[in-house]
Design a protein around this motif. Structure first.
Motif, PDB file in Angstrom:
ATOM      1  N   ASP A 174       0.838  -1.161  -0.217  1.00  0.00           N
ATOM      2  CA  ASP A 174       0.065   0.154  -0.126  1.00  0.00           C
ATOM      3  C   ASP A 174       1.124   1.386   0.049  1.00  0.00           C
ATOM      4  O   ASP A 174       0.880   2.212  -0.646  1.00  0.00           O
ATOM      5  N   CYS A 175       1.892   1.228   0.862  1.00  0.00           N
ATOM      6  CA  CYS A 175       2.820   2.329   0.920  1.00  0.00           C
ATOM      7  C   CYS A 175       3.725   2.555  -0.301  1.00  0.00           C
ATOM      8  O   CYS A 175       3.887   3.662  -0.840  1.00  0.00           O
ATOM      9  N   ALA A 193     -10.488  -6.068  -3.687  1.00  0.00           N
ATOM     10  CA  ALA A 193     -10.552  -5.014  -2.886  1.00  0.00           C
ATOM     11  C   ALA A 193      -9.271  -4.124  -2.742  1.00  0.00           C
ATOM     12  O   ALA A 193      -9.103  -2.911  -2.601  1.00  0.00           O
ATOM     13  N   ARG A 194      -8.259  -4.990  -2.730  1.00  0.00           N
ATOM     14  CA  ARG A 194      -7.137  -4.353  -2.716  1.00  0.00           C
ATOM     15  C   ARG A 194      -6.500  -3.549  -4.039  1.00  0.00           C
ATOM     16  O   ARG A 194      -5.861  -2.430  -3.913  1.00  0.00           O
ATOM     17  N   ARG A 195      -6.990  -4.085  -5.115  1.00  0.00           N
ATOM     18  CA  ARG A 195      -6.668  -3.474  -6.237  1.00  0.00           C
ATOM     19  C   ARG A 195      -7.534  -2.276  -6.309  1.00  0.00           C
ATOM     20  O   ARG A 195      -6.747  -0.902  -6.651  1.00  0.00           O
ATOM     21  N   ALA A 196      -8.782  -2.108  -5.865  1.00  0.00           N
ATOM     22  CA  ALA A 196      -9.608  -0.846  -5.794  1.00  0.00           C
ATOM     23  C   ALA A 196      -8.802   0.160  -4.803  1.00  0.00           C
ATOM     24  O   ALA A 196      -8.812   1.247  -5.118  1.00  0.00           O
ATOM     25  N   ARG A 197      -8.442  -0.412  -3.619  1.00  0.00           N
ATOM     26  CA  ARG A 197      -7.649   0.298  -2.736  1.00  0.00           C
ATOM     27  C   ARG A 197      -6.463   1.075  -3.343  1.00  0.00           C
ATOM     28  O   ARG A 197      -6.274   2.349  -3.201  1.00  0.00           O
ATOM     29  N   TRP A 198      -5.838   0.498  -4.203  1.00  0.00           N
ATOM     30  CA  TRP A 198      -4.542   0.708  -4.771  1.00  0.00           C
ATOM     31  C   TRP A 198      -4.807   2.110  -5.886  1.00  0.00           C
ATOM     32  O   TRP A 198      -4.248   2.871  -5.904  1.00  0.00           O
ATOM     33  N   GLN A 199      -6.248   1.759  -6.497  1.00  0.00           N
ATOM     34  CA  GLN A 199      -6.420   2.752  -7.504  1.00  0.00           C
ATOM     35  C   GLN A 199      -6.690   4.112  -6.850  1.00  0.00           C
ATOM     36  O   GLN A 199      -6.410   5.051  -7.358  1.00  0.00           O
ATOM     37  N   ARG A 200      -7.252   3.925  -5.603  1.00  0.00           N
ATOM     38  CA  ARG A 200      -7.806   5.113  -5.004  1.00  0.00           C
ATOM     39  C   ARG A 200      -6.368   5.833  -4.535  1.00  0.00           C
ATOM     40  O   ARG A 200      -6.410   7.037  -4.590  1.00  0.00           O
ATOM     41  N   VAL A 201      -5.373   5.161  -3.990  1.00  0.00           N
ATOM     42  CA  VAL A 201      -4.261   5.577  -3.527  1.00  0.00           C
ATOM     43  C   VAL A 201      -3.461   6.161  -4.799  1.00  0.00           C
ATOM     44  O   VAL A 201      -2.910   7.347  -4.586  1.00  0.00           O
TER      45      VAL A 201
END
Lengths: 239, 239
Positions: free
Chosen positions: A97-98, A126-134
């Motif tokens: 994530d970082c 879910a992880r892919r979606a979070r990375w996209q937001r980040v």
């Protein structure tokens, strides 16, 4: 990080479909929230926006309620003089994530997760979606015009087949020669092993594909830290 | 991040009070858990340890239950050829956690939080305790012999008064000249502004105190990203 200019600058948003001059756009949920709540922008205000694919637009905020609407006043396309792609083996746990956030801020074009002998990626939806937001948040922060792509994982051999001609190639490796610079090439690729490192076979494969070993520190770095260090090295070599 | 050597190397732990050759030590909760559960170490195994202040010891694991006990077989003191301190203004939100981890991995000696005109640190006891755990984990990971110190926040003016003579001084600033190297000095200090940047007065103060502006990227970086980029730059300049 002197931000006096940036503070005076208009809010900066990500609008995947910018359209043309004179168009009116209704913003999506995320950017609407960002403009109205985080930036507390008001109708009449100037805003900048990018489609994340090189276009940057000057926008005017028309209304905040019931929907956030903007008008496109001018648009231009930014060329990219240099470009970097990070190949990264899977780090431990949620450490990626970082990695996504910082690579996005450094202006890396794409993160290519690489499946290696010693570790494979497991990327949930879910992880892919979070990375996209980040990645979008990093784009806004850095006021860039290119959204970092987060590619689906590839086996190392397949990644090697995808290299365009002329790309400079770097392998994060404590055994390399220090003091190297990214050089004038348009595209640089930095390869970083997974938690556990590349296997000897993989290192041989990378070296035979023209990857130059580069030491990023005299100490042992975690995978994602080595990837950040490579990105920082590339970003600092922009002269 | 080639870890073939590291994998063959013994587990590495942090033991604040190492004692002398022949001593038997009972490990604390955290290191006991790490050795017994994470490393799955067994009695008779060799282990390395540091006190985080320059001493590195060869240890033998005597017992895992009921307590994790080690015997100190040999100890030596590592000198430090070069040293870096990061001064950092307060980043937004909880972003400093990632900062502490990465600075620790790069082998930074101390993180000096700096209170600035545009942002002050708010460091709770829980946050400080978490940072300490993160710094210890980074020390283990990098197999270093110095635990990164996390200093209490200082106002910028007070930090300036604490600089030892001969330290090289760097100011993260997009306006600096690229291509600079850390140089041969023993101690380097890197100053990074808070979220919102240093004020013009603060930049003038830093420059009159001998801080050289250095651009870390051609894009705008968040405070903690600029601090990481400076640390990576310093770590790569070890030749």
């Amino acid at each position: 990080v002197s931000r006096s200019r940036a503070e005076a600058a208009p809010s900066f948003i990500y609008v995947p479909e910018l359209g043309a001059r004179g168009d009116e756009l209704v913003l999506g949920t995320e950017e609407s929230h960002y403009l109205a709540r985080v930036c507390r922008a008001r109708a009449g205000q100037m805003v900048s926006g990018t489609d994340g694919r090189g276009a940057v637009a000057r926008l005017t905020l028309i209304s905040v309620r019931p929907q956030v609407r903007v008008r496109l006043d001018a648009i231009e396309h930014e060329d990219r003089a240099r470009e970097a792609v990070v190949w990264c083996g899977a780090p431990e746990g949620a450490r990626a994530d970082c990695l996504v956030e910082k690579l996005g801020e450094f202006g890396i074009s794409a993160l290519q997760p690489v499946d290696c002998a010693r570790a494979a990626w497991r990327i949930t939806g879910a992880r892919r979606a979070r990375w996209q937001r980040v990645a979008i948040s990093a784009l806004r922060q850095s006021r860039g015009s290119r959204l970092m792509l987060i590619e689906p994982p590839l086996p190392l051999a397949a990644a090697l087949e995808s290299i365009p001609p002329g790309a400079s190639r770097w392998l994060a490796d404590p055994g390399g020669s220090p003091g190297q610079r990214p050089g004038p090439g348009r595209l640089s690729i930095g390869a970083v092993g997974p938690s556990g490192g590349f296997s000897p076979d993989e290192i041989a494969l990378l070296q035979s594909a023209g990857f130059t070993p580069i030491p990023l520190a005299s100490v042992r770095l975690r995978s994602e830290t080595a990837a950040l260090a490579w990105a920082a090295w590339w970003a600092a070599g922009a002269d």
